[in-house]
Design a protein around this motif. Structure first.
Motif, PDB file in Angstrom:
ATOM      1  N   ASP A  33      20.093 -17.200 -11.356  1.00 27.03           N
ATOM      2  CA  ASP A  33      20.067 -18.039 -10.214  1.00 27.03           C
ATOM      3  C   ASP A  33      19.590 -19.449 -10.659  1.00 27.03           C
ATOM      4  O   ASP A  33      20.352 -20.272  -9.963  1.00 27.03           O
ATOM      5  CB  ASP A  33      19.182 -17.317  -9.174  1.00 27.03           C
ATOM      6  CG  ASP A  33      19.165 -18.080  -7.811  1.00 27.03           C
ATOM      7  OD1 ASP A  33      20.354 -18.605  -7.531  1.00 27.03           O
ATOM      8  OD2 ASP A  33      18.315 -17.868  -7.041  1.00 27.03           O
ATOM      9  N   GLN A  34      18.711 -19.480 -11.488  1.00 27.92           N
ATOM     10  CA  GLN A  34      18.210 -20.812 -11.961  1.00 27.92           C
ATOM     11  C   GLN A  34      19.266 -21.564 -12.495  1.00 27.92           C
ATOM     12  O   GLN A  34      19.678 -22.773 -12.242  1.00 27.92           O
ATOM     13  CB  GLN A  34      16.989 -20.733 -12.762  1.00 27.92           C
ATOM     14  CG  GLN A  34      16.335 -21.823 -13.231  1.00 27.92           C
ATOM     15  CD  GLN A  34      15.803 -22.802 -11.976  1.00 27.92           C
ATOM     16  OE1 GLN A  34      15.057 -22.285 -11.167  1.00 27.92           O
ATOM     17  NE2 GLN A  34      16.402 -23.975 -11.611  1.00 27.92           N
ATOM     18  N   ASP A  35      20.093 -20.974 -13.387  1.00 31.33           N
ATOM     19  CA  ASP A  35      21.048 -21.534 -14.236  1.00 31.33           C
ATOM     20  C   ASP A  35      22.220 -22.100 -13.211  1.00 31.33           C
ATOM     21  O   ASP A  35      22.602 -23.134 -13.195  1.00 31.33           O
ATOM     22  CB  ASP A  35      21.708 -20.816 -15.148  1.00 31.33           C
ATOM     23  CG  ASP A  35      20.639 -20.360 -16.542  1.00 31.33           C
ATOM     24  OD1 ASP A  35      19.641 -21.025 -16.598  1.00 31.33           O
ATOM     25  OD2 ASP A  35      20.790 -19.356 -17.080  1.00 31.33           O
ATOM     26  N   LEU A  36      22.638 -21.083 -12.155  1.00 27.56           N
ATOM     27  CA  LEU A  36      23.522 -21.403 -11.406  1.00 27.56           C
ATOM     28  C   LEU A  36      23.058 -22.702 -10.384  1.00 27.56           C
ATOM     29  O   LEU A  36      23.957 -23.394 -10.128  1.00 27.56           O
ATOM     30  CB  LEU A  36      23.981 -19.991 -10.474  1.00 27.56           C
ATOM     31  CG  LEU A  36      24.809 -19.151 -11.395  1.00 27.56           C
ATOM     32  CD1 LEU A  36      24.841 -17.764 -10.599  1.00 27.56           C
ATOM     33  CD2 LEU A  36      26.378 -19.734 -11.606  1.00 27.56           C
ATOM     34  N   CYS A  37      21.982 -22.496 -10.037  1.00 30.81           N
ATOM     35  CA  CYS A  37      21.565 -23.773  -9.177  1.00 30.81           C
ATOM     36  C   CYS A  37      21.624 -25.054  -9.647  1.00 30.81           C
ATOM     37  O   CYS A  37      21.725 -25.901  -9.256  1.00 30.81           O
ATOM     38  CB  CYS A  37      20.193 -23.149  -8.442  1.00 30.81           C
ATOM     39  SG  CYS A  37      20.006 -21.974  -7.302  1.00 30.81           S
ATOM     40  N   ASP A  38      21.124 -24.991 -11.027  1.00 32.70           N
ATOM     41  CA  ASP A  38      21.104 -26.329 -11.675  1.00 32.70           C
ATOM     42  C   ASP A  38      22.523 -26.748 -11.954  1.00 32.70           C
ATOM     43  O   ASP A  38      22.729 -28.027 -12.019  1.00 32.70           O
ATOM     44  CB  ASP A  38      20.602 -26.082 -13.260  1.00 32.70           C
ATOM     45  CG  ASP A  38      19.128 -25.731 -13.169  1.00 32.70           C
ATOM     46  OD1 ASP A  38      18.536 -25.885 -12.262  1.00 32.70           O
ATOM     47  OD2 ASP A  38      18.578 -25.090 -14.163  1.00 32.70           O
ATOM     48  N   ILE A  39      23.616 -25.796 -12.044  1.00 26.59           N
ATOM     49  CA  ILE A  39      24.929 -26.512 -12.228  1.00 26.59           C
ATOM     50  C   ILE A  39      25.577 -26.684 -10.870  1.00 26.59           C
ATOM     51  O   ILE A  39      26.191 -27.914 -10.671  1.00 26.59           O
ATOM     52  CB  ILE A  39      25.727 -25.135 -12.950  1.00 26.59           C
ATOM     53  CG1 ILE A  39      25.413 -24.891 -14.258  1.00 26.59           C
ATOM     54  CG2 ILE A  39      27.156 -25.558 -12.774  1.00 26.59           C
ATOM     55  CD1 ILE A  39      26.066 -23.893 -14.758  1.00 26.59           C
TER      56      ILE A  39
END
Length: 262
Positions: free
Chosen positions: A127-133
């Protein structure tokens, strides 16, 4: 019962041993008073051994009962944390059976707890990786408690939807980027803003796929297409004027063809 048979055999062995001892003492000629002392010594030795064995088995019983109490307490806590119904055991179980059932169920629920927390951690990282992108907000979930199965299912579907959105935006970015680069080359346009430089950068993974960036990307493409359309209109007008001048000046066809390439 087999255990009763073995116990009876133990008593027989003791009686045979005492009889043998008395025969030996009598054959040796040991006085009755000393026989009594030796018999009492045997009794004390046997009694001490049996008392020690009884005490050891009593300690085992106490450990099992204590384990049952602790397991019940742990089960109550785990059931609340995992949002499960209380674990019920059969009342006609022996102490040993009860302890094993409770301990086994504790181990099962502890594994469930570990598995849920591990999956939650993995989902949070994704989730964190996707939110960063994508520049979106993190999924709202209480990280201080063990997540329910429903919470994990919602979280999985949320992460899956973000992955889908990421792929859609990535595909849109790649397609638009290709068209933008072709238009810039056609218009002889050098990227002059930080956004334009980010778009044409070779590292496509570094481009932030936020909604605002996708909108800005579409606007840039439309601007370049508008400039090309305007240039095409100007070129068409100039070509028409050239043809009209050719006609007015009666320029030969051979000379016209030499310029037609432009």
């Amino acid at each position: 019962a087999p255990s009763e048979v073995v116990a009876a055999e133990a008593v027989c062995c003791l009686n045979r041993a005492m009889t043998t001892l008395r025969d030996i003492w009598e054959e040796i000629g040991i006085p009755e008073e000393q026989r009594l002392e030796r018999t009492d010594t045997v009794r004390k030795h046997i009694k001490g051994l049996l008392d020690m064995m009884v005490a050891e088995e009593e300690r085992l019983k106490e450990r099992l009962l204590k384990s049952i109490v602790l397991c019940r307490k742990e089960l109550d806590t785990l059931c609340k944390e995992l949002q499960l119904d209380s674990f019920e055991t059969e009342e006609d179980c022996t102490i040993l059976q009860m302890e094993k059932k409770l301990r086994t169920h504790v181990e099962v629920l502890q594994k469930q707890k570990r598995d849920r927390k591990q999956e939650l951690k993995a989902l949070q990282e994704q989730d964190q990786d996707l939110c960063d992108i994508l520049c979106t907000a993190l999924f709202s979930i209480d990280t201080g408690t063990v997540p329910s199965l429903e919470d994990l299912d919602r979280y999985r579907r949320h992460v899956a939807s973000l992955n889908t959105l990421k792929e859609q935006r990535r595909e849109e970015f790649v397609t638009n980027k290709r068209q933008i680069i072709l238009l810039m080359e056609e218009l002889d346009h050098t990227p002059d803003t930080s956004f334009e430089r980010d778009v044409v950068c070779e590292d496509e993974e570094a481009f932030c796929l936020s909604k605002d960036n996708i909108v800005a990307l579409q606007n840039l493409l439309q601007q370049l297409e508008g400039r090309r359309a305007l240039n095409e209109a100007v070129c068409a007008e100039l070509r028409a004027r050239i043809v009209a001048l050719w006609e007015r000046l009666q320029i030969p066809q051979e000379e016209r063809e030499s310029s037609a390439v432009h």
